[in-house]
Design an enzyme around this catalytic site. Sequence first.
Site, PDB file in Angstrom:
ATOM      1  N   TYR A   1       4.522   5.477  11.586  1.00 56.38           N
ATOM      2  CA  TYR A   1       4.875   4.068  11.804  1.00 56.38           C
ATOM      3  C   TYR A   1       5.732   3.428  10.715  1.00 56.38           C
ATOM      4  O   TYR A   1       6.125   2.291  10.841  1.00 56.38           O
ATOM      5  CB  TYR A   1       3.607   3.240  12.034  1.00 56.38           C
ATOM      6  CG  TYR A   1       2.561   3.351  10.928  1.00 56.38           C
ATOM      7  CD1 TYR A   1       2.656   2.582   9.781  1.00 56.38           C
ATOM      8  CD2 TYR A   1       1.482   4.235  11.052  1.00 56.38           C
ATOM      9  CE1 TYR A   1       1.700   2.680   8.775  1.00 56.38           C
ATOM     10  CE2 TYR A   1       0.523   4.336  10.055  1.00 56.38           C
ATOM     11  CZ  TYR A   1       0.633   3.559   8.923  1.00 56.38           C
ATOM     12  OH  TYR A   1      -0.294   3.664   7.920  1.00 56.38           O
TER      13      TYR A   1
ATOM     14  N   HIS B   1      -3.227   4.560   4.854  1.00 52.87           N
ATOM     15  CA  HIS B   1      -4.316   3.583   4.987  1.00 52.87           C
ATOM     16  C   HIS B   1      -5.615   4.174   4.431  1.00 52.87           C
ATOM     17  O   HIS B   1      -6.288   3.580   3.599  1.00 52.87           O
ATOM     18  CB  HIS B   1      -4.484   3.189   6.450  1.00 52.87           C
ATOM     19  CG  HIS B   1      -5.724   2.407   6.705  1.00 52.87           C
ATOM     20  ND1 HIS B   1      -5.885   1.122   6.254  1.00 52.87           N
ATOM     21  CD2 HIS B   1      -6.884   2.730   7.329  1.00 52.87           C
ATOM     22  CE1 HIS B   1      -7.090   0.686   6.600  1.00 52.87           C
ATOM     23  NE2 HIS B   1      -7.709   1.641   7.250  1.00 52.87           N
TER      24      HIS B   1
ATOM     25  N   ARG C   1       0.874  -1.170   0.000  1.00 56.92           N
ATOM     26  CA  ARG C   1       0.000   0.000   0.000  1.00 56.92           C
ATOM     27  C   ARG C   1       0.917   1.228   0.000  1.00 56.92           C
ATOM     28  O   ARG C   1       1.573   1.519   0.979  1.00 56.92           O
ATOM     29  CB  ARG C   1      -0.855  -0.061   1.271  1.00 56.92           C
ATOM     30  CG  ARG C   1      -1.895   0.994   1.365  1.00 56.92           C
ATOM     31  CD  ARG C   1      -1.844   1.823   2.622  1.00 56.92           C
ATOM     32  NE  ARG C   1      -1.997   1.163   3.889  1.00 56.92           N
ATOM     33  CZ  ARG C   1      -1.424   1.643   5.003  1.00 56.92           C
ATOM     34  NH1 ARG C   1      -0.653   2.700   4.982  1.00 56.92           N
ATOM     35  NH2 ARG C   1      -1.601   1.021   6.134  1.00 56.92           N
TER      36      ARG C   1
HETATM   37  C1  LIG Z   1     -13.824  -5.493  12.803  1.00 59.69           C
HETATM   38  C2  LIG Z   1     -13.053  -4.260  12.489  1.00 59.69           C
HETATM   39  N1  LIG Z   1     -12.095  -3.838  13.333  1.00 59.69           N
HETATM   40  C3  LIG Z   1     -11.399  -2.720  13.071  1.00 59.69           C
HETATM   41  C4  LIG Z   1     -11.640  -2.013  11.947  1.00 59.69           C
HETATM   42  C5  LIG Z   1     -10.861  -0.726  11.672  1.00 59.69           C
HETATM   43  N2  LIG Z   1      -9.988  -0.926  10.534  1.00 59.69           N
HETATM   44  C6  LIG Z   1     -10.366  -0.556   9.291  1.00 59.69           C
HETATM   45  S1  LIG Z   1      -9.263  -1.001   8.142  1.00 59.69           S
HETATM   46  C7  LIG Z   1      -8.212  -1.654   9.290  1.00 59.69           C
HETATM   47  C8  LIG Z   1      -6.929  -2.293   8.840  1.00 59.69           C
HETATM   48  C9  LIG Z   1      -7.167  -3.372   7.846  1.00 59.69           C
HETATM   49  O1  LIG Z   1      -5.982  -3.893   7.389  1.00 59.69           O
HETATM   50  P1  LIG Z   1      -5.950  -5.022   6.288  1.00 59.69           P
HETATM   51  O2  LIG Z   1      -6.946  -6.076   6.594  1.00 59.69           O
HETATM   52  O3  LIG Z   1      -4.540  -5.444   6.133  1.00 59.69           O
HETATM   53  O4  LIG Z   1      -6.464  -4.310   4.958  1.00 59.69           O
HETATM   54  P2  LIG Z   1      -5.912  -3.012   4.236  1.00 59.69           P
HETATM   55  O5  LIG Z   1      -6.667  -1.846   4.809  1.00 59.69           O
HETATM   56  O6  LIG Z   1      -4.453  -2.922   4.475  1.00 59.69           O
HETATM   57  O7  LIG Z   1      -6.261  -3.173   2.791  1.00 59.69           O
HETATM   58  C10 LIG Z   1      -8.752  -1.506  10.558  1.00 59.69           C
HETATM   59  C11 LIG Z   1      -8.095  -1.926  11.805  1.00 59.69           C
HETATM   60  C12 LIG Z   1     -12.641  -2.474  11.081  1.00 59.69           C
HETATM   61  N3  LIG Z   1     -12.949  -1.830   9.949  1.00 59.69           N
HETATM   62  N4  LIG Z   1     -13.320  -3.591  11.369  1.00 59.69           N
END
Ligand SMILES: Cc1ncc(C[n+]2csc(CCOP(=O)(O)OP(=O)(O)O)c2C)c(N)n1
Lengths: 395, 326
Positions: free
Chosen positions: A301, A292, A288
């Site tokens: 970070y 985020h 990425r």
């Molecule tokens: C159940 C839940 N917990 C926390 C979040 C908050 N949150 C949104 S995206 C994210 C990180 C997700 O990382 P990843 O699965 O690696 O996907 P990426 O965003 O990197 O594509 C978090 C913690 C959420 N959306 N849903």
Amino acid sequence: MTVESTAARKPRRSAGSKAGTTTGTKRATRKSAPRGEGEPIQLLTPEGKRVKNAEYDTYVEDVTPEDLRGLYRDMVLTRRFDAEATSLQRQGELGLWASLLGQEAAQIGSGRATREDDHVFPTYREHGVAWCRGVDPAKLLGMFRGVNNGGWDPNGNNFQLYTIVIGSQTLHATGYAMGVAMDGADSAVIAYFGDGASSQGDVSEAFNFAAVYNAPVVFFCQNNQWAISESNEKQTRVPLYQRAQGFGFPGVRVDGNDVLATLAVSRWALERARHGDGPSLIEAYTYRMGAHTTSDDPSRYRHDDERAAWEAKDPILRLRRHLEATHHADDAFFEELESESEALGKRVREAVRSMPDPDRHAIFENVYADGHALVDEERAQFAAYQASFADAEGV
Amino acid sequence: MAVEKMALAKAINESLRHALEADPKVLIMGEDVGKLGGVFRVTDGLQKDFGESRVIDTPLAESGIVGTAIGLALRGYRPVVEIQFDGFVFPAYDQIVTQLAKMHARALGTVRMPIVIRIPYGGGIGAVEHHSESPEALFAHVAGLKVVSPSNASDAYWMMRQAVRSDDPVIFFEPKRRYWDKADVDTEAVPGPLHKADVVREGSDLTLAAYGPMVKLCQEVAAAAGEEGRSLEVLDLRSISPIDFDTVQASVEKTGRLVVVHEAPVFFGSGAEIAARITERCFYHLEAPVLRVGGYHAPYPPARLEEEYLPDLDRVLDAVDRSLAY
Ligand SMILES: Cc1ncc(C[n+]2csc(CCOP(=O)(O)OP(=O)(O)O)c2C)c(N)n1
């Protein structure tokens, strides 16, 4: 899997760039599962050099120069759309944006591998897959602008709504796939999720259901290295693709910045599903490149040099180098694409700016399919209350 | 006296810092709580100062976070867990409701569950789906849990200190739209009990009862009503389970009228419980039925409609008028 077993395969549909135009061939006859052990499957180096892969080349042998240009076009337009959305957020037109910058190859390769009758279960960042499915990009922006909580008919393009609660959709995809199998249909289902999401119980439960019921579902994990601020080590101690083994189905790691490789591997997995061979897991190893979301501050970070190292593996640049080295694309192509990109950006911008706020009474719409007395009562109270302002203002 | 002006988020940060310093068994756990300091920066700097084994970046798994916190508590630790947003607590709901809440009773009182679950909640910040919800009633309905919500920085500081010290599980709802509101915090004051409601404004015509993000709104309502010559009393309940009904009762016996305000849907919401109890306790004092102002029986709407959904000055004033018209 042997090379012979693939030689008998019928020519495959082209990796055409128009959404919904792909028509799958009959199921492949292959049974065994190729997998990438450790080193990700790669067909195009970062320098754009085509490398041979005995197992996966067969899955892209039908890809013509025109198809390659199509994949390139998809990635460029998706990136342009994404950049436009980011700047629209900066200008206050969108409340939030989750950029896919850097993940174009993973999304376009897998998205183009899907057949029209396949079903896609995305998270909130699958703008490139949506593009492949023919969803109008402007439609993706409604929920980020705050005018709706979804915004498209999931059955229109077999592209389900974005899912914000991490991992939930992998179970929906699995259930859908169980239904596909029960119906005796030969379409496949693909579920997208992130490396962070792989930690959720739902994802493990989805793996297990899919395996137990031999569901025709492909789990497509975009390992973009980060889950907001948490790196891979905070999610897993084994390479993610190896998780599949413990559930009883194959897992593959693919170079997620190589569109040809993601296309090949996704075709392999989708055809397995169509063929009744059950689920598989693809770990697209990617990065990425942006934050985020627009609310995030990655400087807290991660280091800039990490990003620089991944920029050298840019998915778009590597296909461009390949197209140039093989003379499969000329200046006119790139110039035309440039103006097409600009036009797309402009169209998206205009579409967003002219997107009306929803009618305030929409709060009470679609709460229940069959209606509900309490909602009716509250709707009427709300209307009367709104009308009292109109009276007061003498409107 | 150590009085300092700080934002609500900063007050919680200071409170957690104090807790980590005071007791080596206190742990912070959650997604992004370490280097990033949480998406709202509530845990900013704590990992740097207390290390990765006291301020723990967890895998992205809410059931896992709460489930392991239960195990840590069984082992004598006092975990303070962060759920990133209100809408993401549900993967952990199973652990909270079926395990955490009942452990003490099932062990005949021999086991303690000193766990705080911090949940930024409520709307008004223009967020996307699942980032603006008010699920407090779902937790208050479960015996074994305490549910609280501060409305200002001082309470945020002190209520967190008390929550961490509590041997019962505390669901700590943080009004995210007030995170940046500043107030004086006296870090040496002697606070009242965690469950005690506060009379934040005295009045004689009607009582407004609220908690968390709606307290500030109710103070604005009282000020506006004051200009029209009406004297409204404002209560900050602070605790939703238990509710300090004695304070509410005393106020209603004085004013004869009660309007309860919260962001969560009115239907089966905490206002329903308050209305029922107060009707029981103050039947002969009430000049009007207890009225409620809150969200509708509809999913939390997209950001562009949240102003219509959330109680605002006009809607609360309207309820005040209706009550006074009886
Ligand atoms: C159940 C839940 N917990 C926390 C979040 C908050 N949150 C949104 S995206 C994210 C990180 C997700 O990382 P990843 O699965 O690696 O996907 P990426 O965003 O990197 O594509 C978090 C913690 C959420 N959306 N849903």
